[in-house]
Scaffold this motif. Structure first.
Motif, PDB file in Angstrom:
ATOM      1  N   ASP A 120       0.829  -1.209   0.000  1.00  0.00           N
ATOM      2  CA  ASP A 120       0.000   0.000   0.000  1.00  0.00           C
ATOM      3  C   ASP A 120       0.861   1.256   0.000  1.00  0.00           C
ATOM      4  O   ASP A 120       0.846   2.047   0.942  1.00  0.00           O
ATOM      5  CB  ASP A 120      -0.929   0.006   1.221  1.00  0.00           C
ATOM      6  CG  ASP A 120      -1.987  -1.056   1.098  1.00  0.00           C
ATOM      7  OD1 ASP A 120      -2.742  -1.034   0.123  1.00  0.00           O
ATOM      8  OD2 ASP A 120      -2.024  -1.934   1.965  1.00  0.00           O
TER       9      ASP A 120
ATOM     10  N   GLU B 265       2.633   4.870  -0.588  1.00  0.00           N
ATOM     11  CA  GLU B 265       2.171   6.253  -0.671  1.00  0.00           C
ATOM     12  C   GLU B 265       2.387   6.798  -2.084  1.00  0.00           C
ATOM     13  O   GLU B 265       1.623   7.599  -2.572  1.00  0.00           O
ATOM     14  CB  GLU B 265       2.992   7.082   0.317  1.00  0.00           C
ATOM     15  CG  GLU B 265       2.309   8.326   0.799  1.00  0.00           C
ATOM     16  CD  GLU B 265       1.475   8.053   2.037  1.00  0.00           C
ATOM     17  OE1 GLU B 265       0.747   8.958   2.429  1.00  0.00           O
ATOM     18  OE2 GLU B 265       1.550   6.961   2.590  1.00  0.00           O
TER      19      GLU B 265
ATOM     20  N   ARG C 279      -5.956   5.357  -8.264  1.00  0.00           N
ATOM     21  CA  ARG C 279      -5.662   6.663  -7.678  1.00  0.00           C
ATOM     22  C   ARG C 279      -6.902   7.208  -6.949  1.00  0.00           C
ATOM     23  O   ARG C 279      -6.819   7.662  -5.802  1.00  0.00           O
ATOM     24  CB  ARG C 279      -5.204   7.630  -8.776  1.00  0.00           C
ATOM     25  CG  ARG C 279      -4.683   8.978  -8.287  1.00  0.00           C
ATOM     26  CD  ARG C 279      -5.779  10.017  -8.022  1.00  0.00           C
ATOM     27  NE  ARG C 279      -6.659  10.216  -9.144  1.00  0.00           N
ATOM     28  CZ  ARG C 279      -6.466  11.163 -10.064  1.00  0.00           C
ATOM     29  NH1 ARG C 279      -5.455  11.969  -9.972  1.00  0.00           N
ATOM     30  NH2 ARG C 279      -7.340  11.302 -11.055  1.00  0.00           N
TER      31      ARG C 279
ATOM     32  N   THR D 251      -3.482   7.357  -3.971  1.00  0.00           N
ATOM     33  CA  THR D 251      -2.027   7.207  -4.101  1.00  0.00           C
ATOM     34  C   THR D 251      -1.497   8.295  -5.034  1.00  0.00           C
ATOM     35  O   THR D 251      -2.131   8.611  -6.038  1.00  0.00           O
ATOM     36  CB  THR D 251      -1.691   5.821  -4.695  1.00  0.00           C
ATOM     37  OG1 THR D 251      -2.392   4.839  -3.966  1.00  0.00           O
ATOM     38  CG2 THR D 251      -0.210   5.530  -4.644  1.00  0.00           C
TER      39      THR D 251
ATOM     40  N   MET E 183      -3.961   3.680   3.907  1.00  0.00           N
ATOM     41  CA  MET E 183      -2.584   3.818   3.416  1.00  0.00           C
ATOM     42  C   MET E 183      -1.651   4.159   4.573  1.00  0.00           C
ATOM     43  O   MET E 183      -2.017   4.884   5.479  1.00  0.00           O
ATOM     44  CB  MET E 183      -2.542   4.934   2.382  1.00  0.00           C
ATOM     45  CG  MET E 183      -1.253   4.964   1.628  1.00  0.00           C
ATOM     46  SD  MET E 183      -1.425   5.953   0.169  1.00  0.00           S
ATOM     47  CE  MET E 183      -2.566   4.986  -0.760  1.00  0.00           C
TER      48      MET E 183
ATOM     49  N   ASP F  84      -6.255   0.448   4.911  1.00  0.00           N
ATOM     50  CA  ASP F  84      -5.511   0.070   3.703  1.00  0.00           C
ATOM     51  C   ASP F  84      -6.028  -1.278   3.223  1.00  0.00           C
ATOM     52  O   ASP F  84      -7.128  -1.693   3.613  1.00  0.00           O
ATOM     53  CB  ASP F  84      -3.976   0.087   3.943  1.00  0.00           C
ATOM     54  CG  ASP F  84      -3.537  -0.945   4.956  1.00  0.00           C
ATOM     55  OD1 ASP F  84      -4.351  -1.810   5.327  1.00  0.00           O
ATOM     56  OD2 ASP F  84      -2.373  -0.891   5.384  1.00  0.00           O
TER      57      ASP F  84
END
Lengths: 255, 384
Positions: free
Chosen positions: A161, A163, A190, A195, B1, B68
């Motif tokens: 995951d 960044e 996205r 991200t 995330m 996440d």
């Protein structure tokens, strides 16, 4: 999902091989959740710039900030932590050929998390399902098509995951339909994961469909000569090189 | 995330409420990430089984601070379980990103029959498969030898197409560039033979026969075998890796599509180069081995250089020399065939190149030993 202000900043960046300068005076910012394209003609150093942004090639001058931290000035421990927040999709896919797709995705999870084998397998299946490869967990890279390998590369890049997600020529070698599907996948990921993405490409359809912003690198002057929204640049740029690039030489040949 | 700064965050938490008899409301709070502790999907199962039967599951994620793909696997497992139990799931309460990703996963459903079946084949089935593989590979080897023979025939007829510079490069690589390693190994083998012989012969006062032992052994067998093994490890593996990489890069396909025979253009120069160089390397290895024996003879056994030379010359016949050189040439053919065969059979992955190189060395060494045994028996029968 956290809304961390993850930014990529290139400040006075200069990249060279020995005495030969590839690109100099690069200054650009990639905002959180943005798809940013590095474009330019063949041999202008796009991939080399991306390697510098991802910690694979140390710049000869200038700085690269990832999430507010100057990568090349940080200590090794910090660099390693930042590196785990970077996913890279290589031009060839670069999947490990001796491992199945599930093992390719699982490897970073096994190395950098405390998850058990079952959880890792579930996550690997999930990532592969996200890129449309459900059921292909036990296939080797040599057993699937080029487009599938690219998507598996995306799944592996998403393993931790990250960044930041970097793509090196994602559409290279793909047919227009597969290429367009990959662009849709990139946009969807996205929008869902927020991200921050950086893409190296010179495929105009991809650039216009995915890019929020871009930087144009020039091979002759060895620096950036334009930055901004590519659609706007196409309409407004006065630079003949940028205009020629974005309009395929300023001509619309048919037949 | 995950956060790049690795900040601490509260662990994921799970609470249940039953706003009406048929609905289970799941409240998800805290940080549901790879690096945080979080409840298991089994907790939901236990909650469902503990109360009256429900028909619907809803979510409340107001207090969810971070998520996440770990959260996504949790939700996916829960959705699968609910689907099996016939419980409807209202995903409206989930974060928008999660809803989009769930839709993305559902966009390309798993194709039927695509998943590989797990489970091992039976012992007999594996033996059968190995036997079939053996016969197939024997057929492949014979076909390869046939193609090489045809290419060689065309070469003898002056019709083979390959670049002279390639042959020269191969000869340089197999010849001059192999001299250092051949020198070292042969010298040491000569030394070892002389040492081992001297320990026994010195007991009978027959030190001078160390020259016979080293000379005959090196010239007749050991020079050729050691050179063959060196070349199998050095050049055979290189041939396999070169041709294997060309196979991976589709360079061999390019030759075929242009109507150029890879057998002539790639294999023939390698075969010729190594076959021509091997007897010369053998001769050189023989001399280096004898030099090794001489060093022991003169340094350890106090023999005279001239005396050692004369004894060596008297002990070695021309038959010995020709048999050694013939063996060297045969080993050259075998090593080149093994290297080129495995290279041309290489798969299309990076690991396949490594496998091809390994297989070339193993095949080369085994064939050298088998050929030595056959030649020795034949020589014995012929009395030479």
């Amino acid at each position: 999902m956290t809304d961390a202000q993850a930014l990529i900043v290139a400040k006075d960046l200069e990249i060279s091989y020995g005495d030969f300068v590839i690109q100099r005076d690069l200054n650009f910012t990639v905002k959180s959740g943005e798809i940013f394209v590095i474009m330019g003609g063949s041999g202008c150093g796009k991939t080399t710039v991306m390697r510098s942004l991802t910690g694979l090639k140390e710049p000869s001058k200038g700085q690269v900030f990832l999430g507010g931290i100057s990568f090349w000035e940080a200590d090794q421990k910090t660099r390693d932590r930042i590196a785990r927040n970077i996913g890279i999709v290589y031009q060839s896919g670069a999947l490990w050929s001796s491992m199945t797709l599930a093992e390719n995705v699982s490897l970073p999870l096994g190395e950098f998390t405390n998850l058990n084998v079952r959880e890792i397998r579930e996550l690997a299946s999930l990532k592969l399902a996200l890129v449309g490869l459900a059921g292909f967990e036990d296939y080797y890279p040599s057993e699937i098509s080029g487009g599938m390998r690219k998507r598996a590369g995306v799944a592996r890049a998403l393993a931790l995951d990250p960044e930041f997600l970097f793509f090196d020529e994602p559409s290279a070698g793909l047919d227009p339909v597969t290429s367009s599907l990959l662009d849709e996948l990139i946009i969807e990921l996205r929008d869902s994961l927020r991200t921050t993405m950086v893409m190296v490409t010179h495929e105009l359809p991809s650039i216009f469909s995915v890019a929020d912003n871009c930087v144009f690198l020039d091979a002759e002057t060895r620096t950036m000569i334009a930055t901004g929204d590519p659609k706007r640049l196409k309409k407004e740029s006065q630079d003949p090189k940028v205009h020629a690039f974005l309009t395929r030489g300023g001509k619309n040949r048919t037949g | 995330m995950t956060d790049i700064r690795d900040t601490e965050s509260e662990p994921g938490a799970l609470e249940f409420a039953r706003p009406d008899e048929e609905t289970l409301l799941i409240r998800l709070a805290g940080s549901w990430t790879l690096r945080n502790k979080r409840p298991s999907a089994d907790d939901i199962r236990k909650e469902i089984e503990s109360g009256p039967r429900i028909a619907r599951i809803a979510f409340d994620t107001k207090d969810l601070t971070a998520w996440d793909s770990m959260f996504l696997t949790f939700i996916t497992k829960m959705l699968d379980q609910s689907s099996r139990d016939g419980i409807a799931v209202d995903s409206q309460g989930l974060p928008e990103g999660v809803q989009r990703l769930l839709a993305l996963m559902a966009a390309v459903p798993e194709k039927k029959g695509v998943r590989k079946e797990a489970g091992k084949d039976s012992f007999l089935s594996r033996i059968g498969a190995e036997a079939i593989d053996f016969f197939r590979s024997t057929g492949d080897i014979l076909a390869f030898i046939g193609e090489v023979s045809m290419a060689f025939g065309r070469f003898l007829g002056g019709k083979a197409r390959f670049r002279g510079s390639d042959l020269t490069m191969v000869m340089q690589d197999c010849g001059i560039q192999a001299l250092p390693i051949v020198s070292l190994i042969s010298l040491l083998v000569g030394l070892i033979l002389a040492f081992v012989g001297a320990v026994q012969l010195i007991m009978f006062g027959a030190e001078i026969y160390v020259a016979n032992l080293v000379g005959i052994a090196m010239v007749r067998v050991m020079g050729a075998i050691m050179t063959g093994i060196i070349m199998a490890g050095r050049t055979g593996a290189a041939f396999a890796a070169q041709l294997g990489t060309m196979e991976v890069n589709e360079e061999i396909d390019a030759f075929k599509t242009m109507g150029i025979s890879p057998m002539e253009f790639l294999v023939l120069p390698r075969m010729l180069g190594l076959t021509l160089m091997m007897p010369l390397l053998c001769l050189y290895a023989d001399l280096m081995g004898i030099l090794g024996g001489l060093i022991v003879g003169v340094g350890m056994l106090d023999l005279n250089v001239i005396e050692y030379y004369n004894q060596t010359r008297a002990s070695i016949s021309l038959y010995d020399l020709f048999i050694g050189l013939f063996q060297g040439m045969v080993f050259g053919v075998l090593v080149a065939v093994a290297g080129c065969l495995r290279g041309m059979q290489c798969g299309r992955s990076a690991s396949a190149v490594g496998d091809a190189a390994t297989s070339a060395v193993v095949t080369g060494i085994i064939s050298i030993i088998v050929a030595t045994a056959i030649i020795t028996v034949v020589c014995n029968v012929l009395g030479i």
